[in-house]
Design an enzyme around this catalytic site. Structure first.
Site, PDB file in Angstrom:
ATOM      1  N   THR A 182       0.654  -1.268   0.002  1.00 11.78           N
ATOM      2  CA  THR A 182       0.066   0.213   0.059  1.00 11.78           C
ATOM      3  C   THR A 182       0.917   1.063  -0.087  1.00 11.78           C
ATOM      4  O   THR A 182       1.089   1.954  -0.894  1.00 11.78           O
ATOM      5  CB  THR A 182      -0.790   0.033   1.113  1.00 11.78           C
ATOM      6  N   GLY A 183       1.710   1.609   0.811  1.00 15.90           N
ATOM      7  CA  GLY A 183       2.686   2.376   1.120  1.00 15.90           C
ATOM      8  C   GLY A 183       2.045   3.686   0.859  1.00 15.90           C
ATOM      9  O   GLY A 183       2.487   4.652   1.567  1.00 15.90           O
ATOM     10  N   CYS A 184       1.304   4.056  -0.294  1.00 18.20           N
ATOM     11  CA  CYS A 184       0.701   5.256  -0.582  1.00 18.20           C
ATOM     12  C   CYS A 184      -0.582   5.562  -0.404  1.00 18.20           C
ATOM     13  O   CYS A 184      -1.405   4.716  -0.773  1.00 18.20           O
ATOM     14  CB  CYS A 184       1.045   5.702  -1.927  1.00 18.20           C
ATOM     15  N   ILE A 185      -1.185   6.690   0.136  1.00 18.29           N
ATOM     16  CA  ILE A 185      -2.332   7.101   0.545  1.00 18.29           C
ATOM     17  C   ILE A 185      -2.809   8.319  -0.038  1.00 18.29           C
ATOM     18  O   ILE A 185      -2.328   9.155   0.188  1.00 18.29           O
ATOM     19  CB  ILE A 185      -2.855   6.974   2.101  1.00 18.29           C
TER      20      ILE A 185
END
Ligand code: FAD
Lengths: 105, 410
Positions: free
Chosen positions: A102-105
């Site tokens: 995921t890392g990125c939101i």
């Protein structure tokens, strides 16, 4: 791609983005096959990353981000790009049989 | 006397202090808040400074004005947090504060030194950030006299606070250059480590189209390795090179250094936080609000606001010996200015990505979701007033903490 790779990949279930549906079904042989399919020959350095990703997943239920890999292993960012060209966190995660980081939101 | 200690008096810390001052019995409780900076910055306003829409005085006010008189305030750097001992040491006179409950609201901050070359001589000459007030002011001076060329906006790595701010910057720049009749002399390039314009698929598609309509070039999957200030180029790890005349950077965002010193954070100094209760999984009397935590939602003032009620309720429950409730759903709600007095509103949470539809807002709305409109632009401009006059004071706002599907087209 070798026939061996083809045979192994036949037995594995992937999602639409090419990530394994069940991380628990993963084996080192499957990793070799996914890598081979991507044109990557796994070396010890690849395994540093793959083993780390597996361990992280067991502990946190999530594949590690790029920064986490480079901070917690001795593989730096430049090297990881050479090891897993074109999106290293994604590709390492794919070969390690894990989901999309995921890392990125 | 028991002590509630709050670290950081920005958006989140200020709201918690105000709310708890009303809810706790102050015969029994001392509320202390610590921050190094006496000024409160309205950070969303930094976006408008480079284009002369806001001046610095529009975005800064004394912190004290927003903290209730019953709350003790220390202006000092926080030296170290020792959660095993329930105590915090300040830099000022090495003061030690023992606490019963701790709320961490130390935010996130930019780290340009993480990218080789970024600060090599050209920093604030033709390389700027707008995530600090100083950066935004320096950029406004530069833009006033710039004759045009190639402007590159680079996001270094995710996560960043307010992930829509870079896009808004680009849309405002496009508008600004149009107004000055120099749009034809400026090439705008947006380089991002993401696969598209934004993190969430539906919104990414719509925002990507908007970039295209405005003639903005998108270079995706671009992970910056270094800045070469001699040749005015940025290079990615996969060896792409992009020239710039003006580089606007969103540097690496990290949690506060004190989190690292206290060994409480992840590799970006964000504190592991239960994403539904906002409690620390490691220390049950430690709670995290706003950008400081690692909750997988946007780092935004609106999110800190949506966290507030859940955090406060859960702390009060814990004080009564009850289990915290897993009520925070990751709700985020952002106005995106898209230039030419238009804006877009997105509303989402952990499970539901931004969807098109209408956002019903009694008294203000409805705002169109995921679609440009003039009302959304004014919603954003009104946000500054709401921020100073309602949000920081912990007043009820016309927004629900939990996301609602009303009006959304799923
Ligand atoms: C350009 C820009 C545009 C934005 N636009 C929007 C928007 O449109 N909408 C929106 O909702 N949000 C927006 N945001 C994000 C929003 O400003 C933040 O998410 C919000 O302020 C986070 O609140 P916080 O309390 O977590 O941290 P902050 O408000 O940043 O507060 C942290 C506080 O901790 C203090 N601190 C940190 N370390 C120490 C230490 N060691 N010792 C003492 N004090 C310390 C700091 O001084 C600071 O006061 C934007 C941000 C930027 C930069």
């Amino acid at each position: 791609m070798s026939t061996q790779t083809e045979i192994i990949l036949e037995t594995v279930e992937f999602d639409d983005d090419g990530f394994m549906v069940d991380p628990n079904a993963w084996t080192p042989e499957i990793a070799e096959a996914i890598a081979d399919d991507q044109g990557i020959q796994l070396t010890d350095r690849h395994w540093v990353v793959i083993n780390f990703a597996r361990k992280e997943f067991e502990e946190n239920d999530e594949p590690p981000t790029l920064r986490r890999i480079t901070k917690r292993t001795d593989v730096n960012t430049k090297e990881i790009y050479q090891l897993f060209p074109g999106g290293p966190a994604k590709n390492a995660s794919r070969i390690a049989g894990l989901g999309k980081p995921t890392g990125c939101i | 006397m028991k002590t509630l200690l709050i670290l950081g008096a920005g958006t989140g810390g200020t709201m918690v202090a105000t709310k708890m001052a009303h809810l706790l019995d102050l015969q029994e409780w001392r509320i202390i808040i610590v921050d190094r900076d006496e000024s409160h910055y309205y950070q969303p306003g930094f976006l408008f400074i480079p284009f002369g829409i806001y001046s610095p005085s529009d975005v800064v006010k004394p912190k004290r004005n927003f903290l209730p008189p019953q709350v003790e305030v220390f202006f000092s750097d926080i030296e170290i947090i020792e959660p095993d001992q329930n105590r915090v040491q300040l830099r000022y006179e090495k003061k030690v504060i023992n606490y019963d409950y701790l709320v961490i609201a130390t935010g996130s901050h930019i780290h340009p030194e993480e990218t080789p070359g970024l600060m090599d001589g050209a920093w604030r000459k033709n390389i700027f950030d707008f995530y600090t007030v100083e950066g935004a002011i320096a950029l406004s001076r530069f833009l006033k006299f710039w004759k045009g060329g190639r402007m590159v906006l680079n996001i270094t790595e995710m996560p960043i606070k307010c992930p829509v701010a870079p896009l808004e910057f680009i849309f405002l720049a496009d508008w600004f250059f149009h107004e000055r009749s120099m749009r034809d002399d400026v090439e705008i390039v947006f380089t991002t480590p993401l696969a598209g314009a934004f993190t969430k698929p539906r919104a990414s598609g719509i925002l990507g189209n908007l970039l295209e309509e405005k003639g903005i070039l998108l270079e995706s999957d671009f992970n910056i390795m270094e800045v070469d200030t001699t040749n005015q180029a940025i290079r990615s790890y996969d060896e792409r090179e992009i020239d710039y005349d003006l580089l606007v950077t969103i540097p690496t965002n990290m949690g506060a250094e004190v989190i690292d010193r206290s060994d409480m954070g992840d590799e970006l100094n964000f504190i592991p936080t239960d994403k539904h209760t906002l409690q620390s999984p490691k220390w049950e009397n430690v709670w995290i609000i706003g950008d400081a935590g690692n909750t997988p939602t946007s780092k935004a003032g609106s999110v800190a606001h949506f966290m507030l009620d859940v955090l406060v309720d859960n702390m009060l429950r814990h004080m009564e010996g009850l289990e915290p409730l897993p009520k925070f759903d990751g709700h985020a709600n952002c106005f995106i200015v898209s230039g030419f007095e238009k804006g877009i509103l997105i509303d989402f949470n952990y499970d539901v990505e931004p969807l098109p539809g209408k956002y019903p807002l009694p008294g203000f709305g409805p705002f169109s979701l995921l679609k440009e409109s003039a009302v959304n632009h004014w919603g954003k401009m009104m946000f500054r007033w709401i921020y100073w006059n309602m949000m920081l004071k912990g007043e009820d706002m016309p927004f629900e903490s939990q996301m609602s599907m009303a009006g959304k087209w799923a």
